[in-house]
Every structure is written in structure tokens, then in C-alpha cells.
Design an enzyme around this catalytic site. Structure first.
Site, PDB file in Angstrom:
ATOM      1  N   ASN A   9      13.333   6.506 -23.248  1.00  0.00           N
ATOM      2  CA  ASN A   9      14.443   6.830 -22.118  1.00  0.00           C
ATOM      3  C   ASN A   9      15.463   5.726 -22.492  1.00  0.00           C
ATOM      4  O   ASN A   9      15.282   4.682 -22.222  1.00  0.00           O
ATOM      5  CB  ASN A   9      13.814   7.043 -20.963  1.00  0.00           C
ATOM      6  CG  ASN A   9      15.366   7.129 -20.009  1.00  0.00           C
ATOM      7  OD1 ASN A   9      16.196   7.343 -20.311  1.00  0.00           O
ATOM      8  ND2 ASN A   9      14.850   6.875 -18.525  1.00  0.00           N
ATOM      9  N   LYS A  11      18.394   5.531 -21.482  1.00  0.00           N
ATOM     10  CA  LYS A  11      19.048   5.101 -20.336  1.00  0.00           C
ATOM     11  C   LYS A  11      20.778   5.151 -20.991  1.00  0.00           C
ATOM     12  O   LYS A  11      20.945   5.901 -21.855  1.00  0.00           O
ATOM     13  CB  LYS A  11      18.806   4.007 -19.741  1.00  0.00           C
ATOM     14  CG  LYS A  11      17.329   4.044 -19.200  1.00  0.00           C
ATOM     15  CD  LYS A  11      16.710   3.217 -18.182  1.00  0.00           C
ATOM     16  CE  LYS A  11      15.199   3.185 -17.781  1.00  0.00           C
ATOM     17  NZ  LYS A  11      14.652   2.384 -16.942  1.00  0.00           N
ATOM     18  N   HIS A  94      14.867  11.146 -12.439  1.00  0.00           N
ATOM     19  CA  HIS A  94      14.555   9.770 -12.671  1.00  0.00           C
ATOM     20  C   HIS A  94      14.833   8.943 -11.444  1.00  0.00           C
ATOM     21  O   HIS A  94      16.017   9.214 -10.569  1.00  0.00           O
ATOM     22  CB  HIS A  94      15.167   9.115 -13.746  1.00  0.00           C
ATOM     23  CG  HIS A  94      14.788   7.991 -14.309  1.00  0.00           C
ATOM     24  ND1 HIS A  94      14.875   6.687 -13.763  1.00  0.00           N
ATOM     25  CD2 HIS A  94      13.836   7.338 -15.352  1.00  0.00           C
ATOM     26  CE1 HIS A  94      14.380   5.572 -14.343  1.00  0.00           C
ATOM     27  NE2 HIS A  94      13.864   6.059 -15.347  1.00  0.00           N
ATOM     28  N   GLU A  96      16.270   6.007 -11.106  1.00  0.00           N
ATOM     29  CA  GLU A  96      17.697   5.742 -10.936  1.00  0.00           C
ATOM     30  C   GLU A  96      18.805   6.640 -10.630  1.00  0.00           C
ATOM     31  O   GLU A  96      19.602   6.483  -9.815  1.00  0.00           O
ATOM     32  CB  GLU A  96      18.018   4.882 -12.578  1.00  0.00           C
ATOM     33  CG  GLU A  96      17.303   3.763 -12.635  1.00  0.00           C
ATOM     34  CD  GLU A  96      17.038   3.411 -14.249  1.00  0.00           C
ATOM     35  OE1 GLU A  96      17.630   4.254 -15.093  1.00  0.00           O
ATOM     36  OE2 GLU A  96      16.312   2.735 -14.408  1.00  0.00           O
ATOM     37  N   GLU A 164       6.259   7.053 -12.304  1.00  0.00           N
ATOM     38  CA  GLU A 164       7.181   5.829 -12.464  1.00  0.00           C
ATOM     39  C   GLU A 164       7.078   5.127 -11.134  1.00  0.00           C
ATOM     40  O   GLU A 164       8.054   5.407 -10.429  1.00  0.00           O
ATOM     41  CB  GLU A 164       8.457   6.145 -13.044  1.00  0.00           C
ATOM     42  CG  GLU A 164       8.555   6.734 -14.609  1.00  0.00           C
ATOM     43  CD  GLU A 164       9.566   6.552 -15.362  1.00  0.00           C
ATOM     44  OE1 GLU A 164       9.443   5.999 -16.368  1.00  0.00           O
ATOM     45  OE2 GLU A 164      10.786   6.432 -14.677  1.00  0.00           O
ATOM     46  N   GLY A 170      11.769  -1.710 -15.448  1.00  0.00           N
ATOM     47  CA  GLY A 170      12.682  -2.912 -15.989  1.00  0.00           C
ATOM     48  C   GLY A 170      12.358  -4.130 -15.181  1.00  0.00           C
ATOM     49  O   GLY A 170      13.269  -5.052 -15.216  1.00  0.00           O
ATOM     50  N   SER A 210       7.848  -0.554 -17.377  1.00  0.00           N
ATOM     51  CA  SER A 210       7.522  -1.839 -18.175  1.00  0.00           C
ATOM     52  C   SER A 210       6.563  -1.611 -19.009  1.00  0.00           C
ATOM     53  O   SER A 210       5.669  -2.625 -19.216  1.00  0.00           O
ATOM     54  CB  SER A 210       7.207  -3.172 -17.121  1.00  0.00           C
ATOM     55  OG  SER A 210       8.222  -3.282 -16.623  1.00  0.00           O
TER      56      SER A 210
END
Ligand code: 13P
Length: 248
Positions: A9, A11, A94, A96, A164, A170, A210
């Protein structure tokens, strides 16, 4: 047997030119992968990425899709627009997007059904925040994301799920392989209850957060983990290739 899938991904990283350079570096490094491989690129990179990926074993993915077929939705992209460029996978929900762009289980559900309808394979993201984990709400959060976000899907084995945990994205803080395996096992149990045991056994469930060249072997060795959705490490060809080649 579930075939593992490792997807990058990107991003909001890589211009089209940078993306093509990354793909060209990656292609020979993953050419003999035993798993399915994909890169989910920014929408505007899709035409150039599609061209660069031709003839390779790396599939193309997008990072979002709108639920309407077409119409007055300024700034949005439809499933058919993605399909025309040979996009195969699309990330939906996602964390985010849930956190910064108002994505809800309801919109995740609409996008997922639209993607399936158009013949795309949704990679539906679910996972709990640190506070939710620490207050014992992980299962309740996942239950809601499954029952509401995946409502009305005929054949749940047609989607990929990415577990996730938000606190691992991250942050360099990976869930331990045991933690990830246990939670993904719980997700599969819930899918069996809500959909059917047979289909639940077939759904590929990735871990994301991660995941890197150093921890991928341990994670991939776990029985319930069928792949990874990789953020940061997917931006470096050697790191991403090491994850794709976790079994070599
Ligand atoms: P990182 O691998 O950078 O933690 O990102 C994970 C992720 O969000 C993939 O979708």
C-alpha cells in the site's frame, strides 16, 4: 489451501514516474514468488503503473473506490474506471480513511459491494485502536466492522481482509505474531458465524502494521495469517521483495 497474498500500500507516495521506477526495480526481484503479489498505488499513478506492470506477476491495486457507477461525485473514481486499466484489487476502509476522511462501516459496505459487482477484489481493512485494545473492546470493534462493513456479501471468500491494528501502523510497533494470529483466528471464527464455516475457511486474511523484512517470516509462519498489507516497506524494492520472498 489459501494462497498467501502480499500487497504493497503505497499510500500517498510516489509520483507516476517514481512509481514506474519502483515497479521496474521490483519486477525481477519478485518474479519467482510463490504468493500473489500486488501494489496498490495512488489513483493518478494507475495508467503508468498498469503499463509498467504488463507481463509481470505483480497485480495492480487501487486505494479506494466510490460506490456509485457514475455521476455527480466530484473528485471520486468509479470501479469501472479502475477496471479499464486492469486494476484487480482495491483497498477499502483503510484506517487512515476511517480516521481522516470520515469513512464508516456503512460506506465501507457500499464500496465493497460496488467493487465486487464490478469484478474487483476488495481488500477490506479492519482493526482496533490502542485504546480499544487496552479497554478490552477489540472483539466488539471487529464484530461491528464485520457485521456492518461486510453486510450483504454473497460469497465472503471473494474478498481479502486486512487485519491492521491501528496502533501498529507506521509506528514500528508490530503486533507479535501470536497476537496477530489470535486476532485473525477470532476474525475467521466470526466470519464462520456470520457467513458460513466453509467460506470463512477460504477467506484470505492479511496482517498489516509495521510488517517488514525482519518480522515477515515469523508472521507468515502463523496458521491464520495469509499475507501482508505493507505500507512503509513497500516503498523500497529490496524490502518489499524480501517480504514477498518470505519463504525462500
Ligand atoms: P506500515 O507497514 O507502514 O505500518 O503500514 C501498514 C498499512 O497501513 C498498510 O495498509
Amino acid at each position: 489451501m489459501r494462497k498467501p497474498i502480499i500487497a504493497g500500500n503505497w499510500k500517498m507516495n510516489n509520483t507516476a514516474n517514481e512509481g514506474v521506477a519502483l515497479i521496474n526495480a521490483l519486477k525481477p526481484l519478485v518474479a519467482y514468488a510463490d504468493c500473489d503479489v500486488a501494489v496498490c498505488v495512488p489513483a493518478i499513478d494507475i495508467p503508468a503503473a498498469a503499463e509498467a506492470l504488463k507481463g509481470s506477476n505483480i497485480a495492480l491495486g487501487a486505494q479506494n473506490v466510490h460506490f456509485a457507477e457514475k455521476g455527480a461525485f466530484t473528485g471520486e473514481i468509479s470501479a469501472n474506471m479502475l477496471k479499464e486499466y486492469g486494476v484487480k484489487y482495491v483497498i477499502i476502509g483503510h484506517s487512515e480513511r476511517r480516521q481522516y476522511f470520515g469513512e464508516t462501516d456503512e460506506t465501507v459496505n457500499k464500496r465493497t459491494l460496488a467493487a465486487l459487482n464490478a469484478g474487483l477484489i476488495p481488500i477490506v481493512c479492519i482493526g482496533e485502536s490502542l485504546e480499544e485494545r487496552e479497554t478490552g473492546k477489540t472483539e466488539a470493534v471487529l464484530d461491528k466492522q464485520i457485521t456492518e462493513g461486510m453486510k450483504g456479501i454473497d460469497d465472503i471468500s471473494k474478498i481479502v481482509i486486512a487485519y491492521e491494528p491501528v496502533w501498529a501502523i507506521g509506528t514500528g510497533k508490530t503486533a507479535t505474531s501470536e497476537q496477530a494470529n489470535e486476532t485473525i483466528g477470532y476474525i475467521r471464527k466470526k466470519l464462520a458465524e456470520v457467513f458460513c464455516p466453509n467460506c470463512a475457511a477460504k477467506v484470505r486474511i492479511q496482517y498489516g502494521g509495521s510488517m517488514n523484512a525482519g518480522n515477515c517470516k515469523d508472521l507468515m509462519a502463523m496458521e491464520e495469517i495469509d499475507g501482508g498489507l505493507i505500507g512503509g516497506a513497500s516503498l523500497k524494492p529490496n524490502d518489499f521483495a524480501a517480504i514477498v520472498n518470505y519463504n525462500k
